[in-house]
Design a protein around this motif. Sequence first.
Motif, PDB file in Angstrom:
ATOM      1  N   GLU A  40      -6.266   3.684  -4.171  1.00 39.07           N
ATOM      2  CA  GLU A  40      -6.632   3.813  -2.756  1.00 39.07           C
ATOM      3  C   GLU A  40      -6.404   2.495  -2.019  1.00 39.07           C
ATOM      4  O   GLU A  40      -5.898   2.475  -0.895  1.00 39.07           O
ATOM      5  N   GLU A  41      -6.759   1.393  -2.665  1.00 42.10           N
ATOM      6  CA  GLU A  41      -6.550   0.088  -2.033  1.00 42.10           C
ATOM      7  C   GLU A  41      -5.056  -0.180  -1.838  1.00 42.10           C
ATOM      8  O   GLU A  41      -4.637  -0.689  -0.794  1.00 42.10           O
ATOM      9  N   TYR A  42      -4.254   0.180  -2.834  1.00 37.92           N
ATOM     10  CA  TYR A  42      -2.806  -0.025  -2.726  1.00 37.92           C
ATOM     11  C   TYR A  42      -2.227   0.773  -1.561  1.00 37.92           C
ATOM     12  O   TYR A  42      -1.435   0.253  -0.767  1.00 37.92           O
ATOM     13  N   ILE A  43      -2.618   2.033  -1.435  1.00 35.45           N
ATOM     14  CA  ILE A  43      -2.119   2.873  -0.341  1.00 35.45           C
ATOM     15  C   ILE A  43      -2.530   2.286   1.006  1.00 35.45           C
ATOM     16  O   ILE A  43      -1.739   2.222   1.950  1.00 35.45           O
ATOM     17  N   SER A  44      -3.773   1.834   1.090  1.00 35.98           N
ATOM     18  CA  SER A  44      -4.265   1.225   2.327  1.00 35.98           C
ATOM     19  C   SER A  44      -3.493  -0.049   2.650  1.00 35.98           C
ATOM     20  O   SER A  44      -3.106  -0.290   3.800  1.00 35.98           O
ATOM     21  N   CYS A  45      -3.261  -0.864   1.638  1.00 37.48           N
ATOM     22  CA  CYS A  45      -2.527  -2.119   1.800  1.00 37.48           C
ATOM     23  C   CYS A  45      -1.096  -1.850   2.260  1.00 37.48           C
ATOM     24  O   CYS A  45      -0.591  -2.485   3.197  1.00 37.48           O
ATOM     25  N   LYS A  46      -0.454  -0.898   1.619  1.00 39.04           N
ATOM     26  CA  LYS A  46       0.927  -0.538   1.965  1.00 39.04           C
ATOM     27  C   LYS A  46       1.012  -0.018   3.396  1.00 39.04           C
ATOM     28  O   LYS A  46       1.897  -0.419   4.164  1.00 39.04           O
ATOM     29  N   ASN A  47       0.091   0.853   3.771  1.00 35.74           N
ATOM     30  CA  ASN A  47       0.096   1.410   5.126  1.00 35.74           C
ATOM     31  C   ASN A  47      -0.175   0.341   6.176  1.00 35.74           C
ATOM     32  O   ASN A  47       0.382   0.373   7.278  1.00 35.74           O
ATOM     33  N   SER A  48      -1.032  -0.605   5.828  1.00 37.66           N
ATOM     34  CA  SER A  48      -1.329  -1.709   6.740  1.00 37.66           C
ATOM     35  C   SER A  48      -0.073  -2.540   6.996  1.00 37.66           C
ATOM     36  O   SER A  48       0.224  -2.912   8.135  1.00 37.66           O
ATOM     37  N   ALA A  49       0.669  -2.818   5.935  1.00 39.36           N
ATOM     38  CA  ALA A  49       1.911  -3.586   6.066  1.00 39.36           C
ATOM     39  C   ALA A  49       2.941  -2.827   6.894  1.00 39.36           C
ATOM     40  O   ALA A  49       3.620  -3.410   7.748  1.00 39.36           O
ATOM     41  N   LEU A  50       3.045  -1.534   6.668  1.00 40.09           N
ATOM     42  CA  LEU A  50       4.018  -0.725   7.409  1.00 40.09           C
ATOM     43  C   LEU A  50       3.671  -0.661   8.895  1.00 40.09           C
ATOM     44  O   LEU A  50       4.570  -0.657   9.744  1.00 40.09           O
ATOM     45  N   ARG A  51       2.390  -0.634   9.211  1.00 40.29           N
ATOM     46  CA  ARG A  51       1.986  -0.631  10.626  1.00 40.29           C
ATOM     47  C   ARG A  51       2.396  -1.931  11.311  1.00 40.29           C
ATOM     48  O   ARG A  51       2.826  -1.925  12.471  1.00 40.29           O
TER      49      ARG A  51
ATOM     50  N   LEU B 273       4.937  -3.825  10.417  1.00 39.86           N
ATOM     51  CA  LEU B 273       6.396  -3.839  10.505  1.00 39.86           C
ATOM     52  C   LEU B 273       6.935  -2.846  11.524  1.00 39.86           C
ATOM     53  O   LEU B 273       8.082  -2.964  11.966  1.00 39.86           O
ATOM     54  N   GLU B 274       6.129  -1.866  11.899  1.00 37.99           N
ATOM     55  CA  GLU B 274       6.537  -0.938  12.953  1.00 37.99           C
ATOM     56  C   GLU B 274       6.615  -1.657  14.297  1.00 37.99           C
ATOM     57  O   GLU B 274       7.408  -1.298  15.167  1.00 37.99           O
ATOM     58  N   LYS B 275       5.776  -2.675  14.467  1.00 36.14           N
ATOM     59  CA  LYS B 275       5.695  -3.395  15.737  1.00 36.14           C
ATOM     60  C   LYS B 275       6.722  -4.516  15.823  1.00 36.14           C
ATOM     61  O   LYS B 275       7.337  -4.726  16.863  1.00 36.14           O
TER      62      LYS B 275
ATOM     63  N   LEU C 221       7.940  -2.779  -0.345  1.00 30.40           N
ATOM     64  CA  LEU C 221       8.623  -3.180   0.891  1.00 30.40           C
ATOM     65  C   LEU C 221      10.007  -3.751   0.611  1.00 30.40           C
ATOM     66  O   LEU C 221      10.953  -3.517   1.370  1.00 30.40           O
ATOM     67  N   THR C 222      10.118  -4.496  -0.482  1.00 31.65           N
ATOM     68  CA  THR C 222      11.407  -5.075  -0.852  1.00 31.65           C
ATOM     69  C   THR C 222      12.369  -3.998  -1.353  1.00 31.65           C
ATOM     70  O   THR C 222      13.546  -3.976  -0.977  1.00 31.65           O
ATOM     71  N   LYS C 223      11.854  -3.110  -2.176  1.00 30.30           N
ATOM     72  CA  LYS C 223      12.682  -2.045  -2.746  1.00 30.30           C
ATOM     73  C   LYS C 223      13.320  -1.187  -1.664  1.00 30.30           C
ATOM     74  O   LYS C 223      14.501  -0.822  -1.750  1.00 30.30           O
ATOM     75  N   TYR C 224      12.546  -0.878  -0.625  1.00 34.20           N
ATOM     76  CA  TYR C 224      13.050  -0.005   0.436  1.00 34.20           C
ATOM     77  C   TYR C 224      13.513  -0.784   1.672  1.00 34.20           C
ATOM     78  O   TYR C 224      13.686  -0.222   2.748  1.00 34.20           O
ATOM     79  N   ASP C 225      13.706  -2.085   1.479  1.00 34.19           N
ATOM     80  CA  ASP C 225      14.323  -2.952   2.489  1.00 34.19           C
ATOM     81  C   ASP C 225      13.524  -3.051   3.792  1.00 34.19           C
ATOM     82  O   ASP C 225      14.095  -3.239   4.865  1.00 34.19           O
ATOM     83  N   PHE C 226      12.208  -2.935   3.693  1.00 36.03           N
ATOM     84  CA  PHE C 226      11.372  -3.133   4.876  1.00 36.03           C
ATOM     85  C   PHE C 226      11.232  -4.622   5.187  1.00 36.03           C
ATOM     86  O   PHE C 226      11.012  -4.999   6.338  1.00 36.03           O
ATOM     87  N   ILE C 227      11.315  -5.452   4.152  1.00 33.66           N
ATOM     88  CA  ILE C 227      11.318  -6.899   4.366  1.00 33.66           C
ATOM     89  C   ILE C 227      12.551  -7.484   3.686  1.00 33.66           C
ATOM     90  O   ILE C 227      12.921  -7.077   2.589  1.00 33.66           O
ATOM     91  N   ASN C 228      13.176  -8.425   4.385  1.00 33.75           N
ATOM     92  CA  ASN C 228      14.388  -9.065   3.879  1.00 33.75           C
ATOM     93  C   ASN C 228      14.513 -10.400   4.608  1.00 33.75           C
ATOM     94  O   ASN C 228      14.928 -10.448   5.766  1.00 33.75           O
ATOM     95  N   ASP C 229      14.114 -11.470   3.944  1.00 38.52           N
ATOM     96  CA  ASP C 229      14.080 -12.777   4.598  1.00 38.52           C
ATOM     97  C   ASP C 229      15.459 -13.239   5.056  1.00 38.52           C
ATOM     98  O   ASP C 229      15.585 -13.925   6.078  1.00 38.52           O
ATOM     99  N   ASN C 230      16.479 -12.860   4.315  1.00 37.99           N
ATOM    100  CA  ASN C 230      17.842 -13.243   4.699  1.00 37.99           C
ATOM    101  C   ASN C 230      18.222 -12.605   6.034  1.00 37.99           C
ATOM    102  O   ASN C 230      18.731 -13.274   6.941  1.00 37.99           O
ATOM    103  N   ARG C 231      17.960 -11.322   6.139  1.00 40.30           N
ATOM    104  CA  ARG C 231      18.272 -10.607   7.381  1.00 40.30           C
ATOM    105  C   ARG C 231      17.409 -11.114   8.535  1.00 40.30           C
ATOM    106  O   ARG C 231      17.896 -11.299   9.651  1.00 40.30           O
TER     107      ARG C 231
END
Length: 212
Positions: free
Chosen positions: A57-68, A70-72, A101-111
């Motif tokens: 549950e904590e992982y899902i919450s953490c992941k969703n928080s990060a995605l929110r 990155l949406e902005k 996030l890295t696996k699905y390319d939501f974060i990419n420091d190079n880009r």
Amino acid sequence: MSKITKIEIQKRNKNRVNVYIDEEFSFACDMELVYKFGLNKDSVINMDELREVLKEEEYISCKNSALRVLEKTYKTEKEIVKKLKDKEYSEEAISRTLEFLTKYDFINDNRYASMFARDKVKTQGKNNIKYKLIQKGVSEDIIMDVLGSLSDDDEYDTALNLCTKKYNILLKSNSDKNVVKQKLFRFMLSKGYDYNLCNKIVKKVLNIDIWE
């Protein structure tokens, strides 16, 4: 052994449920976990199983928080980690979230660094861009590659344009050539241009004027 005595869907969020153990509210979780862990009314649950559910549950919450976040706006890995730590997620949850996030390319420091540099070079020099990327946690190798890809001609043209505009403003309140020169030089340095480029640009701008 404890028993799940009630599972109710939350009124405000149909994707989450409240779980009661031994007639008392125990925890809330994502509906997905009900199916994943086979949670049912009257089913027995021990402490190890409960910890696994809460960890997920904590992982899902953490992941969703990060995605929110990155949406902005796009963020570097360091910026995302800071935001998640500020919300007091565990190291394990943050680590799993970064992996996702890295696996699905939501974060990419190079880009991110490339986009950031191309945008900022329109208004400032490479030194400022480098400093800001360092603050954002981008590695030195990535920064050097990105800065190396920027056009020196574009940087020169931008610097000349900024310096010319500043010069015209300074002329309205200054008539001393040396004072204007010093202020122009400090201004260009503050914009992140290196010493040699500042010197070259300031001389060119001053040479345009009748003072030369």
